[in-house]
Enzyme design. Structure first.
Site, short mmCIF file in Angstrom:
data_model
loop_
_atom_site.label_atom_id
_atom_site.label_comp_id
_atom_site.label_asym_id
_atom_site.label_seq_id
_atom_site.Cartn_x
_atom_site.Cartn_y
_atom_site.Cartn_z
N GLU A 31 -44.43 -20.76 -25.20
CA GLU A 31 -43.96 -20.53 -26.57
C GLU A 31 -45.15 -20.56 -27.53
O GLU A 31 -45.96 -21.48 -27.48
CB GLU A 31 -42.92 -21.60 -26.94
CG GLU A 31 -42.59 -21.73 -28.42
CD GLU A 31 -42.07 -20.43 -29.08
OE1 GLU A 31 -41.26 -19.72 -28.47
OE2 GLU A 31 -42.51 -20.15 -30.22
N ARG A 82 -29.36 -23.28 -37.30
CA ARG A 82 -30.18 -22.79 -36.19
C ARG A 82 -31.16 -23.85 -35.69
O ARG A 82 -31.40 -23.97 -34.50
CB ARG A 82 -31.00 -21.56 -36.62
CG ARG A 82 -30.23 -20.29 -36.78
CD ARG A 82 -31.19 -19.19 -37.18
NE ARG A 82 -32.09 -18.93 -36.09
CZ ARG A 82 -31.92 -17.95 -35.21
NH1 ARG A 82 -30.90 -17.13 -35.33
NH2 ARG A 82 -32.76 -17.76 -34.23
N TYR A 90 -20.22 -20.14 -44.29
CA TYR A 90 -19.52 -21.13 -43.44
C TYR A 90 -20.29 -22.44 -43.49
O TYR A 90 -21.50 -22.46 -43.70
CB TYR A 90 -19.38 -20.63 -42.00
CG TYR A 90 -20.63 -20.06 -41.38
CD1 TYR A 90 -21.60 -20.88 -40.80
CD2 TYR A 90 -20.86 -18.69 -41.36
CE1 TYR A 90 -22.74 -20.35 -40.23
CE2 TYR A 90 -22.01 -18.14 -40.79
CZ TYR A 90 -22.94 -18.98 -40.22
OH TYR A 90 -24.07 -18.46 -39.67
N ASP A 147 -32.97 -10.67 -27.71
CA ASP A 147 -33.40 -9.66 -28.68
C ASP A 147 -34.53 -8.77 -28.15
O ASP A 147 -34.69 -7.64 -28.61
CB ASP A 147 -33.88 -10.34 -29.97
CG ASP A 147 -32.74 -10.67 -30.91
OD1 ASP A 147 -31.57 -10.48 -30.52
OD2 ASP A 147 -33.02 -11.11 -32.05
#
Ligand SMILES: Cc1cc2nc3c(=O)[nH]c(=O)nc-3n(C[C@H](O)[C@H](O)[C@H](O)COP(=O)(O)OP(=O)(O)OC[C@H]3O[C@@H](n4cnc5c(N)ncnc54)[C@H](O)[C@@H]3O)c2cc1C
Length: 395
Positions: A34, A108, A216, A293
């Protein structure tokens, strides 16, 4: 003999971390490369349909995440211009009973941290931060070199490095991203100061000409996530640049006062230009494949991009387990299954986007009136049933 080297995973976002945890459950070693310190999750919300939570539960991620999530009771649809409520789609107990897994909303960063923690505690998973995948060599195994020089070796490589994927450039160099002309603006508001319908335990979806608004609760109901999507904006990479409040509001001047009132509460906005990817001839080349993605970015109108990445991870782990020693065969079978599913989600998201954004004059205006009437006539349960293919166990 089976190659003992780990499966390398480029990208430790939602899809990459889920893949590592799912492989660990099958006793398959993986190493997640990462580029950040696993702390790059920008402030925004995410909806997790039952098709995603059904996978995260058995992987041990929901145990950590659940206290920070919110379980909305319904989706309420509104016409953004008139402010009229058009329809209710039940979620909460109804969705959980129907699909055997909850419909949740989360921040997230909370989802990403729960995944990181589960991966860090999992057997067979190595997390390597600050490693930007720069080049790939396929010959007698895979060698991946970082931007700073060091390299690692593995038996296979999964490109889970997001929409701007480096691994995709290696598999399908001709693939291109194009700006859709739309921008998603996101903000996070303290929920305590808001009144109905924004204080209700629901997902609110407001439809308007070339714009829509979604809100939300997240963070166990402490904050309200707001996303305003407009068919305007600039082509820019990255999903976390700041945006002027006036730029956002200018798209909603003809909207009802209630919706405009919400925008006035937003302290700041982040912008994300929405891109689409040309069709890839294939996602895999030998022992290298794509996921999430990197393989199939979808427009956010169905709130399913992350869910697709999570589903990809579970399916990929199943196929690598079934075809040990033959990652190329496993990746071919994985792509066959996932390509069909991702394409259906992509097409449905596009279609929903067109329905959300119907105009207010001429043919567009007539289509908007028809849309509102149909939404009003369709029963709540029938609308939810229309999503069985998505939220059921259809991966
Ligand atoms: C406005 C908006 C709202 C959305 N809402 C929802 C929603 O409600 N529900 C939903 O399911 N989806 C939603 N999505 C989609 C979702 O955010 C994405 O589909 C999801 O994050 C994709 O996960 P991923 O793992 O493929 O990629 P990412 O989460 O983008 O992760 C990619 C990772 O790869 C790393 N990386 C990149 N390049 C390299 C490199 N060269 N070397 C090493 N690491 C690298 C990055 O740092 C990152 O950590 C939304 C999207 C938008 C725009």
């Amino acid at each position: 003999m089976t190659d003992q080297r780990p499966v390398l995973i480029a990208g430790g976002g939602i899809g990459g971390l889920t893949t590592a945890i799912a492989l660990g459950r099958k006793d398959i070693d993986s190493q997640v490369l990462e580029r950040s310190a696993f702390d790059n999750e920008a402030g925004a919300g995410i909806q997790l349909g039952p098709n995603a939570t059904r996978i995260l539960g058995p992987l041990g991620v929901l145990d950590v995440l659940m206290p920070k999530t919110f379980r909305p009771e319904a989706v309420w649809l509104f016409d953004g211009l008139s402010g009229k409520k058009l329809a209710t789609v039940p979620l909460g107990d109804t969705a959980e009973r129907r699909y055997g897994a909850p419909y949740l909303t989360a921040h997230r960063a909370d989802l990403h941290e729960a995944l990181r923690a589960a991966a860090a505690n999992a057997r067979h998973v190595t997390l390597t931060p600050n490693f930007t995948v720069a080049s790939i060599e396929d010959g007698g195994g895979i060698t991946v070199a970082s931007l700073d020089g060091p390299s690692v070796q593995g038996s296979a490589l999964v490109g889970a490095d997001g929409i701007w994927s480096t691994v995709r450039k290696w598999i399908a160099p001709e693939a291109s991203l194009s700006f859709t002309g739309a921008t998603a603006f996101r903000s996070l508001l303290p929920l305590g100061s808001l009144t109905s319908p924004f204080s209700e335990p629901i997902v609110g979806l407001w439809l308007g000409p070339r714009t829509h608004l979604v809100h939300y609760p997240v963070r166990s109901g402490e904050a309200l996530n707001v996303v305003a999507v407009t068919e305007t904006g600039r082509k820019e990479e990255g999903w976390n640049r700041s945006a002027e409040t006036e730029t956002v509001r200018a798209n909603f001047t003809r909207w009802c006062e209630t919706a405009q009132g919400l925008l006035e509460f937003a302290p700041s906005w982040r912008a994300w230009s929405l891109f689409s990817l040309s069709a890839l001839p294939q996602w895999h080349r030998g022992p290298i494949t794509l996921l999430g993605d990197a393989a199939h970015p979808v427009l956010p109108y169905l709130a399913q991009g992350a869910a697709l990445a999570i589903e990809d991870a579970a399916t990929l782990a199943d196929h690598l387990d079934a075809a040990r020693g033959s990652p190329g065969a496993a990746f071919q079978a994985y792509e066959r299954v996932r390509g069909v599913r991702a394409d259906r989600v992509r097409r449905t998201s596009q279609r929903l986007g067109r329905a959300y954004h119907m105009g207010d004059a001429g043919l567009g205006g007539m289509a908007r009136i028809a849309r509102n009437a149909i939404l009003g006539l369709r029963g709540a349960d029938a609308t939810l049933r229309g999503f069985d293919w998505l939220y059921g166990d259809g991966r």
